[in-house]
Design a protein around this motif. Structure first.
Motif, PDB file in Angstrom:
ATOM      1  N   UNK A 234     -23.104  -4.145   4.527  1.00  0.00           N
ATOM      2  CA  UNK A 234     -22.975  -5.542   4.135  1.00  0.00           C
ATOM      3  C   UNK A 234     -24.240  -6.364   4.233  1.00  0.00           C
ATOM      4  N   UNK A 235     -25.329  -5.811   4.735  1.00  0.00           N
ATOM      5  CA  UNK A 235     -26.569  -6.579   4.883  1.00  0.00           C
ATOM      6  C   UNK A 235     -27.249  -6.737   3.534  1.00  0.00           C
ATOM      7  N   UNK A 236     -27.790  -7.933   3.276  1.00  0.00           N
ATOM      8  CA  UNK A 236     -28.543  -8.145   2.041  1.00  0.00           C
ATOM      9  C   UNK A 236     -29.718  -9.077   2.314  1.00  0.00           C
ATOM     10  N   UNK A 237     -30.451  -9.409   1.278  1.00  0.00           N
ATOM     11  CA  UNK A 237     -31.685 -10.182   1.423  1.00  0.00           C
ATOM     12  C   UNK A 237     -31.450 -11.548   2.070  1.00  0.00           C
ATOM     13  N   UNK A 238     -30.250 -12.108   1.911  1.00  0.00           N
ATOM     14  CA  UNK A 238     -29.953 -13.412   2.501  1.00  0.00           C
ATOM     15  C   UNK A 238     -29.946 -13.365   4.024  1.00  0.00           C
TER      16      UNK A 238
ATOM     17  N   UNK B 151     -30.419   3.291  -3.043  1.00  0.00           N
ATOM     18  CA  UNK B 151     -29.664   2.393  -3.917  1.00  0.00           C
ATOM     19  C   UNK B 151     -30.004   0.922  -3.668  1.00  0.00           C
ATOM     20  N   UNK B 152     -31.039   0.653  -2.813  1.00  0.00           N
ATOM     21  CA  UNK B 152     -31.512  -0.705  -2.617  1.00  0.00           C
ATOM     22  C   UNK B 152     -30.883  -1.460  -1.466  1.00  0.00           C
ATOM     23  N   UNK B 153     -30.077  -0.792  -0.639  1.00  0.00           N
ATOM     24  CA  UNK B 153     -29.457  -1.462   0.505  1.00  0.00           C
ATOM     25  C   UNK B 153     -30.435  -1.547   1.672  1.00  0.00           C
ATOM     26  N   UNK B 154     -30.300  -2.608   2.482  1.00  0.00           N
ATOM     27  CA  UNK B 154     -31.127  -2.731   3.683  1.00  0.00           C
ATOM     28  C   UNK B 154     -30.714  -1.685   4.707  1.00  0.00           C
ATOM     29  N   UNK B 155     -31.685  -1.026   5.300  1.00  0.00           N
ATOM     30  CA  UNK B 155     -31.405  -0.031   6.330  1.00  0.00           C
ATOM     31  C   UNK B 155     -31.190  -0.701   7.688  1.00  0.00           C
ATOM     32  N   UNK B 156     -30.704   0.082   8.646  1.00  0.00           N
ATOM     33  CA  UNK B 156     -30.600  -0.417  10.013  1.00  0.00           C
ATOM     34  C   UNK B 156     -31.974  -0.841  10.526  1.00  0.00           C
ATOM     35  N   UNK B 157     -33.026  -0.083  10.164  1.00  0.00           N
ATOM     36  CA  UNK B 157     -34.378  -0.436  10.611  1.00  0.00           C
ATOM     37  C   UNK B 157     -34.779  -1.803  10.077  1.00  0.00           C
ATOM     38  N   UNK B 158     -34.482  -2.079   8.806  1.00  0.00           N
ATOM     39  CA  UNK B 158     -34.807  -3.381   8.226  1.00  0.00           C
ATOM     40  C   UNK B 158     -34.075  -4.496   8.938  1.00  0.00           C
TER      41      UNK B 158
ATOM     42  N   UNK C  30     -25.191  -8.556  14.568  1.00  0.00           N
ATOM     43  CA  UNK C  30     -23.910  -8.512  13.854  1.00  0.00           C
ATOM     44  C   UNK C  30     -23.627  -7.105  13.337  1.00  0.00           C
ATOM     45  N   UNK C  31     -24.659  -6.287  13.182  1.00  0.00           N
ATOM     46  CA  UNK C  31     -24.466  -4.882  12.808  1.00  0.00           C
ATOM     47  C   UNK C  31     -24.628  -3.961  14.014  1.00  0.00           C
ATOM     48  N   UNK C  32     -25.539  -4.335  14.914  1.00  0.00           N
ATOM     49  CA  UNK C  32     -25.830  -3.494  16.079  1.00  0.00           C
ATOM     50  C   UNK C  32     -25.798  -4.371  17.326  1.00  0.00           C
TER      51      UNK C  32
END
Length: 471
Positions: free
Chosen positions: A160-164, A197-204, A214-216
């Motif tokens: 669910x993570x994105x540039x915003x 596919x352009x999704x943000x990784x956990x590292x990002x 919120x993710x980790x």
């Protein structure tokens, strides 16, 4: 460091690029190869970078000079196919011609960190360690296979993570550090911070998001200060009131905030300082505990949910405990012999881009040096079933009995020799200490008798005679 220097070299006018590329030091992420290199030899370097943390290889520079004239059309085609013909599975590589002006050019190979272990066509496995590509033994290769499981996690998509969700100030600082002039997507892909596919990784998310927790939720640092060297439990708990704080946010912010609090809560003692005056001195050198904190944040296992990094500050020691065991390539019983290997290669590389780490494999050695210069015991590591604990003790490296037997000024002279870290003449020691010659000579004689220092000279009046620490 190479990562930003390469970006600056590429963005410079073509006529200035050659000098800039020759000035970049070879390190964990950068290597220069001759235009005469054979494709199978280039494949070793490509595999070594892919197996470590990614990097860049420039072909056409050798011995401090340009030799890209060797890159004929046929040679260039063969080198471009090296990763397909001589590595298994094939290493993903982005290759381009880099114009140096005056009709000269070199080949640039950009290798992202890989989720796989790559071998050469001869079945050998290489790993980039510092400025070398090291061939691994069978046992080391097996450990690398196992450790790749942890590297997968930081490269997976943060659901669910994105540039915003990104912190714009941190993103701008990151873009500047990697010399990116393209889109945000291009900048993030430069360090494998996006999935295919352009999704943000956990590292990002951990590095650049406003709220990675919120993710980790486990990605935090907790700092506690105790009134005793024994933490205790229940009614005997020695946690100091109001001295338990948790730090959340992206990695750069967490490190900065936690380090400020540790510095504020650090116990001090009164002792003779470097300027020859008594002053308040931290029980543990700041460079030592900061290195321990940064290592814990950068190299912890983020796939282990439900646990965070803890920094326990006691009157006589600091403990830094982080989730995850040492990677298989590291032996905690011999920390100074640990080979350069990052559990989280994307995080490690971006932290180096941002100037948070040096990432030259020198962190543990630097921590040991700081403790030794301060005359304290060496750092020690303890490994449990699910964590690594670093202990930095505010205890002298010499026994109390030996300290009591030293003449006046013995500790001071010993500290000067440690800080200099090289043989010193008697006159040099007198100048550094500001003490009289008889005072220094008496201290040196006592230290020599105790077996802590040695004297080297041809005669008692040898003007070139020196003193040094017995290792």
């Amino acid at each position: 460091m190479s990562v930003s220097a390469i970006a600056l070299a590429q963005s410079a006018p073509p006529g200035d690029r050659l000098a800039a590329l020759l000035a970049v030091p070879e390190d964990q992420w950068f290597d220069r190869k001759s235009g005469r290199i054979a494709p199978k030899d280039l494949a070793r370097a490509l595999a070594a970078f892919a197996n470590a943390e990614g990097g860049t290889v420039i072909v056409g520079l050798h011995g401090g000079r340009y030799d890209g004239a060797e890159l004929t059309v046929d040679k260039e085609n063969a080198l471009r196919q090296a990763s397909i013909d001589f590595t298994h599975p094939p290493v993903r590589v982005h290759t381009e011609r880099l114009d140096l002006g005056d009709g000269r050019s070199v080949l640039r190979f950009d290798i992202p960190v890989s989720e796989h272990v790559h071998e050469t066509s001869t079945g050998e496995v290489y790993l980039r360690v510092g400025d070398e590509s090291k061939r691994l033994s069978y046992a080391q290769r097996r450990e690398l296979d196992f450790d790749r499981g942890s590297a997968h996690f930081e490269g997976e998509a943060a659901p669910g993570a994105d540039a915003q969700d990104l912190d714009l100030d941190l993103l701008a600082e990151y873009r500047s550090s990697v010399g990116s002039t393209g889109s945000d997507e291009t900048a993030l892909r430069a360090r494998s911070l996006l999935t295919r596919d352009g999704s943000l990784t956990h590292a990002a998310a951990l590095l650049l998001a406003k709220d990675p927790q919120q993710w980790l939720p486990q990605a935090s640092v907790r700092v506690l200060r105790f009134t005793s060297d024994q933490a205790g439990t229940g009614r005997r708990l020695t946690l100091e009131a109001g001295r338990d704080e948790r730090f959340d946010g992206p990695i750069p912010s967490v490190i900065a905030s936690a380090s400020r609090r540790i510095a504020e809560w650090m116990p001090q003692h009164r002792a003779l300082g470097n300027r020859g005056r008594f002053e308040n001195i931290d029980i543990i050198p700041a460079d030592a505990w900061l290195e321990g904190l940064v290592n814990a944040v950068v190299h912890r296992s983020y796939s282990m949910a439900g646990d965070h990094i803890r920094v326990n500050i006691h009157p006589g020691r600091i403990e830094i405990e982080s989730p995850g065991r040492f990677p298989g390539l590291a032996d905690p019983h011999h920390p100074l012999e640990i080979a350069r290997y990052a559990r989280n290669p994307r995080i490690a590389r971006v932290c180096s881009d941002l100037g948070i780490t040096q990432e030259r494999g020198e962190g543990i050695r630097r921590m040991f040096e700081e403790m030794r210069v301060a005359g304290l015991q060496d750092p020690t590591y303890e490994q449990t079933s699910g964590s690594v604990r670093l202990l930095l003790r505010a205890e002298p490296s010499l026994s109390p009995q030996l300290l009591a037997s030293l003449p006046s000024g013995g500790e001071e002279i010993l500290r000067i020799l440690r800080e200099h870290d090289a043989p010193m003449g008697t006159g040099d020691i007198i100048d550094a200490s500001g003490r009289s010659r008889p005072y220094v000579r008496t201290a040196l004689a006592g230290l020599r008798e105790a077996g802590l220092i040695s004297w080297r000279g041809t005669s008692a009046r040898d003007p070139r005679a020196t003193w040094e620490i017995v290792r």
